[in-house]
Design an enzyme around this catalytic site. Structure first.
Site, short mmCIF file in Angstrom:
data_model
loop_
_atom_site.label_atom_id
_atom_site.label_comp_id
_atom_site.label_asym_id
_atom_site.label_seq_id
_atom_site.Cartn_x
_atom_site.Cartn_y
_atom_site.Cartn_z
CD GLU A 4 -18.22 -5.32 -21.27
OE1 GLU A 4 -17.22 -4.63 -21.07
OE2 GLU A 4 -19.39 -4.92 -21.11
CG ASP A 5 -14.79 -5.03 -18.17
OD1 ASP A 5 -15.92 -5.15 -18.69
OD2 ASP A 5 -14.57 -4.30 -17.19
CG ASP B 70 -21.94 -9.55 -12.80
OD1 ASP B 70 -22.19 -10.72 -12.46
OD2 ASP B 70 -21.88 -8.62 -11.98
CG PHE C 238 -16.34 -6.93 -6.31
CD1 PHE C 238 -17.65 -6.49 -6.38
CD2 PHE C 238 -15.33 -6.10 -6.79
CE1 PHE C 238 -17.95 -5.25 -6.93
CE2 PHE C 238 -15.62 -4.86 -7.35
CZ PHE C 238 -16.94 -4.43 -7.41
NE ARG D 55 -12.31 2.44 -14.36
CZ ARG D 55 -13.48 1.84 -14.58
NH1 ARG D 55 -13.52 0.66 -15.12
NH2 ARG D 55 -14.61 2.44 -14.23
C1 PRP Z 1 -19.35 -3.31 -16.01
C2 PRP Z 1 -18.59 -4.15 -17.04
C3 PRP Z 1 -19.65 -4.51 -18.03
C4 PRP Z 1 -20.89 -4.61 -17.18
C5 PRP Z 1 -21.20 -6.05 -16.93
O1 PRP Z 1 -19.43 -2.02 -16.46
O2 PRP Z 1 -17.56 -3.40 -17.63
O3 PRP Z 1 -19.82 -3.51 -19.02
O4 PRP Z 1 -20.63 -3.93 -15.95
O5 PRP Z 1 -22.32 -6.17 -16.12
P1 PRP Z 1 -23.66 -6.89 -16.53
O6 PRP Z 1 -23.31 -8.15 -17.28
O7 PRP Z 1 -24.27 -7.18 -15.19
O8 PRP Z 1 -24.46 -5.94 -17.34
P2 PRP Z 1 -19.71 -0.76 -15.52
O9 PRP Z 1 -21.14 -0.37 -15.70
O10 PRP Z 1 -19.23 -1.04 -14.14
O11 PRP Z 1 -18.83 0.37 -16.21
P3 PRP Z 1 -17.22 0.45 -16.45
O12 PRP Z 1 -16.90 -0.51 -17.57
O13 PRP Z 1 -17.03 1.88 -16.85
O14 PRP Z 1 -16.52 0.08 -15.16
#
Ligand code: PRP
Length: 176
Positions: free
Chosen positions: A99-100, A103, A152, A165
């Site tokens: 995962e990236d 949050d 952010f 990205r």
């Molecule tokens: C982002 C990120 C994680 C998630 C983390 O994804 O890549 O998957 O939010 O947030 P959380 O811990 O509050 O659940 P996003 O929904 O923005 O999709 P993306 O990866 O396509 O940018």
């Protein structure tokens, strides 16, 4: 939010070094055991590509999920669903989710529960950034790249409204 400037948070060199360290930890932990590495699209795509290429172990299969979440303003009504699930059956497999960013933790809480219910032999999580400021659900990150308190961030897969990205490093957005 209007973007005034991007301020560097993690440089290309810092990321390269940290990814190599994480890959060494992962290689050491799994040894010769076959592994399924699962990329959480879209944000993790670049971290995933670098991480799996830094691994020395040969027996690794790659798969992808895409998740979407609704009701993000109110954690109690937050729902996460699959837009795309993995193709590989996870029962009896060692699974590493990549995962990236963690949050609030809701996305990973959902995915870990889903995969655990499928009877994976082991289930671990690698995340480039562990951001604790807004954490609402406890999530254990087995391989964490960087801890971050606030800000952010974009770049290296992370977006703001689908922008940034492709940037090779991680930046904080400074609003106007
Ligand atoms: C982002 C990120 C994680 C998630 C983390 O994804 O890549 O998957 O939010 O947030 P959380 O811990 O509050 O659940 P996003 O929904 O923005 O999709 P993306 O990866 O396509 O940018």
């Amino acid at each position: 939010m209007k973007v005034k400037e991007l301020k560097i948070v993690f440089s290309e060199e810092q990321i390269r070094r940290r990814v190599a360290e994480l890959a060494a930890e992962i290689d050491a932990l799994y040894g010769d055991e076959p592994l399924v590495a699962v990329c959480v699209l879209k944000g993790a795509c670049i971290f995933f590509a670098d991480l799996v290429r830094a691994l020395k172990k040969p027996n690794i299969e790659l798969d992808f999920v895409r998740l979407s979440s609704y009701g993000m303003e109110d954690a109690s009504t937050r729902t996460v669903t699959f837009k795309k699930d993995v193709d590989i059956a996870l029962q009896g497999r060692h699974v590493l989710i990549v995962e990236d960013i963690i949050d609030t933790g809701h996305t990973m809480d959902f995915l870990l529960r889903q995969f655990a219910a499928r009877g994976a032999k082991s289930l671990r999580l690698a995340a480039l950034v562990d951001k604790r400021e807004r954490r609402e659900v406890d999530v254990t990150t087995d391989f964490a790249g960087f801890a971050l308190d606030t800000g952010f961030i974009v770049g290296y897969g992370l977006d703001y409204a689908e922008r940034y990205r492709q940037l090779p490093a991680v930046y904080e957005i400074i609003p106007e």
